[in-house]
Design a protein around this motif. Structure first.
Motif, PDB file in Angstrom:
ATOM      1  N   UNK A  44     -45.000 -65.083 -14.842  1.00 29.41           N
ATOM      2  CA  UNK A  44     -45.454 -65.106 -16.401  1.00 29.41           C
ATOM      3  C   UNK A  44     -45.435 -63.782 -16.956  1.00 29.41           C
ATOM      4  N   UNK A  45     -45.962 -62.829 -16.087  1.00 29.61           N
ATOM      5  CA  UNK A  45     -46.252 -61.436 -16.739  1.00 29.61           C
ATOM      6  C   UNK A  45     -44.791 -60.865 -16.658  1.00 29.61           C
ATOM      7  N   UNK A  46     -44.009 -61.067 -15.778  1.00 31.59           N
ATOM      8  CA  UNK A  46     -42.735 -60.416 -15.734  1.00 31.59           C
ATOM      9  C   UNK A  46     -41.849 -60.753 -16.909  1.00 31.59           C
ATOM     10  N   UNK A  47     -41.878 -62.237 -17.002  1.00 30.66           N
ATOM     11  CA  UNK A  47     -41.138 -62.891 -18.090  1.00 30.66           C
ATOM     12  C   UNK A  47     -41.609 -62.422 -19.282  1.00 30.66           C
ATOM     13  N   UNK A  79     -38.987 -56.575 -23.936  1.00 34.63           N
ATOM     14  CA  UNK A  79     -37.878 -55.432 -23.744  1.00 34.63           C
ATOM     15  C   UNK A  79     -36.726 -55.863 -24.361  1.00 34.63           C
ATOM     16  N   UNK A  80     -36.093 -57.160 -24.304  1.00 33.68           N
ATOM     17  CA  UNK A  80     -34.865 -57.729 -24.714  1.00 33.68           C
ATOM     18  C   UNK A  80     -34.948 -58.784 -25.833  1.00 33.68           C
ATOM     19  N   UNK A  81     -35.916 -58.353 -26.647  1.00 39.11           N
ATOM     20  CA  UNK A  81     -36.297 -59.227 -27.734  1.00 39.11           C
ATOM     21  C   UNK A  81     -34.989 -59.311 -28.717  1.00 39.11           C
ATOM     22  N   UNK A  82     -34.528 -58.232 -28.925  1.00 40.40           N
ATOM     23  CA  UNK A  82     -33.170 -58.423 -30.064  1.00 40.40           C
ATOM     24  C   UNK A  82     -32.050 -59.360 -29.440  1.00 40.40           C
ATOM     25  N   UNK A 142     -47.404 -60.213 -26.102  1.00 38.55           N
ATOM     26  CA  UNK A 142     -46.110 -60.143 -26.684  1.00 38.55           C
ATOM     27  C   UNK A 142     -46.267 -59.733 -28.232  1.00 38.55           C
ATOM     28  N   UNK A 143     -47.345 -60.682 -28.863  1.00 41.89           N
ATOM     29  CA  UNK A 143     -47.425 -60.311 -30.409  1.00 41.89           C
ATOM     30  C   UNK A 143     -47.757 -58.724 -30.696  1.00 41.89           C
ATOM     31  N   UNK A 154     -45.281 -56.208 -32.681  1.00 40.55           N
ATOM     32  CA  UNK A 154     -46.042 -55.717 -33.896  1.00 40.55           C
ATOM     33  C   UNK A 154     -45.956 -54.128 -33.839  1.00 40.55           C
ATOM     34  N   UNK A 155     -45.928 -53.550 -32.611  1.00 48.03           N
ATOM     35  CA  UNK A 155     -45.884 -52.154 -32.581  1.00 48.03           C
ATOM     36  C   UNK A 155     -44.372 -51.476 -32.738  1.00 48.03           C
ATOM     37  N   UNK A 156     -43.397 -52.489 -32.143  1.00 49.38           N
ATOM     38  CA  UNK A 156     -42.293 -52.202 -32.647  1.00 49.38           C
ATOM     39  C   UNK A 156     -41.516 -52.392 -34.057  1.00 49.38           C
TER      40      UNK A 156
END
Length: 159
Positions: free
Chosen positions: A69-72, A78-81, A104-105, A109-111
């Motif tokens: 879960x943490x890895x995913x 990292x690959x959100x786009x 994740x949220x 937000x930071x990005x």
């Protein structure tokens, strides 16, 4: 060159395609920034409890079976786009699903993404507070913002 016609800004399109594309990209970016700002003003820190406001991948307490879960979750950020589908965590109470969703949220937000975190119970209380009050926000404002954000994470405790 910016012109004002009948009280509205008018941006004549340049002749050169590369300049035209740059101007259109800048307009898209400005509209996206305005949309993100509207969403973030409404939800501020999201609808989450104080513990989840501090959630991060670094302070996630791994338990047996939560490693994937943490890895995913990290890979999702990292690959959100590149994502074309959402992410759904499920499992027993107390394994950190809400913590990972909040992490994740916070990362997105930071990005610069318009990310909204909703605790369903807190959302219902917030919506209820808009009825019959002199609130500046309506229930539809919250729903529209949740529908228009780039990523919506939620936590719901089932009793």
């Amino acid at each position: 060159m910016n012109l004002i016609l009948f009280g509205c800004p008018f941006h004549p399109l340049p002749v050169c395609n590369c300049v035209k594309e740059k101007a259109l990209q800048e307009d898209r970016e400005r509209e996206l920034a305005e949309k993100r700002a509207r969403i973030l003003r409404l939800y501020v820190d999201g609808l989450m409890d104080d513990e989840l406001k501090q959630a991060s991948f670094q302070n996630f307490e791994q338990r047996a079976g939560t490693e994937n879960g943490l890895k995913i979750a990290k890979m999702f950020v990292e690959k959100f786009e590149e994502q074309d589908a959402g992410l759904y965590f499920f499992g027993p109470v107390g394994n950190g699903k809400s913590h990972l969703a909040a992490s994740i949220h916070h990362q997105l937000l930071r990005r610069g993404y318009a990310s909204v975190f909703l605790n369903v119970n807190l959302l219902f209380r917030r919506l209820k507070s808009t009825f019959g009050s002199n609130s500046q926000k309506t229930d539809f404002d919250y729903i529209r913002a949740a529908m228009n954000c780039e990523i919506l994470t939620q936590a719901q405790r089932l009793f």
